[in-house]
Design an enzyme around this catalytic site. Structure first.
Site: not given
Ligand code: NAD
Length: 285
Positions: A89, A164, A233
């Site tokens: 997102t 979104k 965010k």
């Molecule tokens: P999270 O924080 O659990 O995971 C993010 C991952 O990205 C981590 O493992 C981190 O180490 C990795 N990362 C960060 N910077 C990096 C880089 N430069 N190179 C490689 N890896 C890197 O987040 P999440 O909950 O999995 O969410 C991921 C995305 O999906 C976000 O944008 C979030 O807003 C969106 N999202 C999340 C949900 C949810 O329910 N968790 C639902 C819909 C959308």
């Protein structure tokens, strides 16, 4: 060939779903422990980030800056006409820039944010809202069908993120209004356990009353896999979009302000459902 970059709550669940559906995905995360988990699950981990991409590369990263950091080394490493499906997102303005950057290298970038959380990713039942080139989406569809129950092309680059942000501004607001309205019911002697079966067959229902309250708030599990920080965010990005377009948000703007004001009671690493429970408990900002 498919790859997943970013193996957090969402990325790891998508990776495992792709493995279960018979793909042999590549994968990468900044965090070596996540790489180990992915390797043990059956994914191929390259020598570095650029060595872990494929002609269909899915991103699942926390914010605009992380995506910019990942795109810099991978764009020159990707084959011509490769498709990046970015499920993070992000700001609509940032993804339009990413699309141009990718195009300059002969690569297609789709903004493809998702709804459904880690449970939806694991089950392949997410909703995915896509902005960008329709033909590139068509090429990615056989893979995305394994991750989604609803795959919609919303419009040009950035349109997926707009969809979104509208969705999540509503969810953030519904968490506020449900917590407050259920507090009124409880104060008048009708507990949420009695109210929710009624609301969920009546016109006051939302995903928050149908899913969040019964699944995570009433049982007190608070293990949805979506943090309050990520929701803050999303709300911030929605407010930024409204400012850019000079759109006034009266009610959803007040709900968004409560997400900021309750930062101490509901810290960024808490489950996002805590916000509704906190308002139900009558905690004041
Ligand atoms: P999270 O924080 O659990 O995971 C993010 C991952 O990205 C981590 O493992 C981190 O180490 C990795 N990362 C960060 N910077 C990096 C880089 N430069 N190179 C490689 N890896 C890197 O987040 P999440 O909950 O999995 O969410 C991921 C995305 O999906 C976000 O944008 C979030 O807003 C969106 N999202 C999340 C949900 C949810 O329910 N968790 C639902 C819909 C959308």
């Amino acid at each position: 060939m498919v790859a997943v970059i970013g193996l957090g709550n969402m990325g790891m669940a998508m990776l495992k779903r792709l493995l279960a559906m018979g793909h042999q995905p590549r994968a990468w995360d900044l965090d070596p422990t996540k790489r180990d988990t992915a390797r043990q699950a059956g994914a191929m981990i390259g020598a570095d980030l650029a060595g872990s991409v494929a002609d269909m590369t899915i991103l699942s990263l926390p914010h605009d800056a992380a995506v910019a950091e990942v795109l810099a080394p991978i764009l020159p490493a990707l084959p011509q006409d490769a498709v990046i499906i970015d499920t993070s997102t992000l700001s609509p303005r940032a993804v339009r820039g990413f699309t141009e950057q990718a195009k300059a290298q002969g690569v297609f970038y789709l903004d493809a944010p998702v709804s459904g959380g880690p449970a939806g990713a694991a089950a392949g039942s997410m909703a995915m809202m896509v902005g960008g080139d329709a033909a590139a989406l068509e090429r990615a569809t056989p893979i995305l069908q394994h991750l989604t129950a609803r795959l919609l092309h919303i419009g040009p680059s950035g349109a997926g993120q707009v969809a979104k942000l509208v969705n999540n501004l509503l969810v953030a607001s519904h968490l506020v209004t449900a917590g407050e309205a259920l507090r009124l019911g409880a104060a008048a002697g009708v507990a949420p356990e009695a109210l929710l079966p009624l609301l969920n067959g009546a016109s006051g229902r939302s995903a928050v009353t149908e899913v969040n309250w019964p699944r995570w708030i009433i049982p007190g599990s608070f293990d949805s896999g979506f943090s309050a920080g990520l929701m803050r965010k999303d709300v911030g990005l929605a407010l930024e979009l409204a400012r850019e377009l000079d759109v006034t948000l009266e009610a959803t703007g007040r709900a968004a302000a409560l997400w900021q004001e309750l930062r101490e009671a509901v810290p960024d690493d808490a489950d996002f459902n805590r916000l509704s429970a906190t308002l139900f408990a009558g905690v004041k900002p």
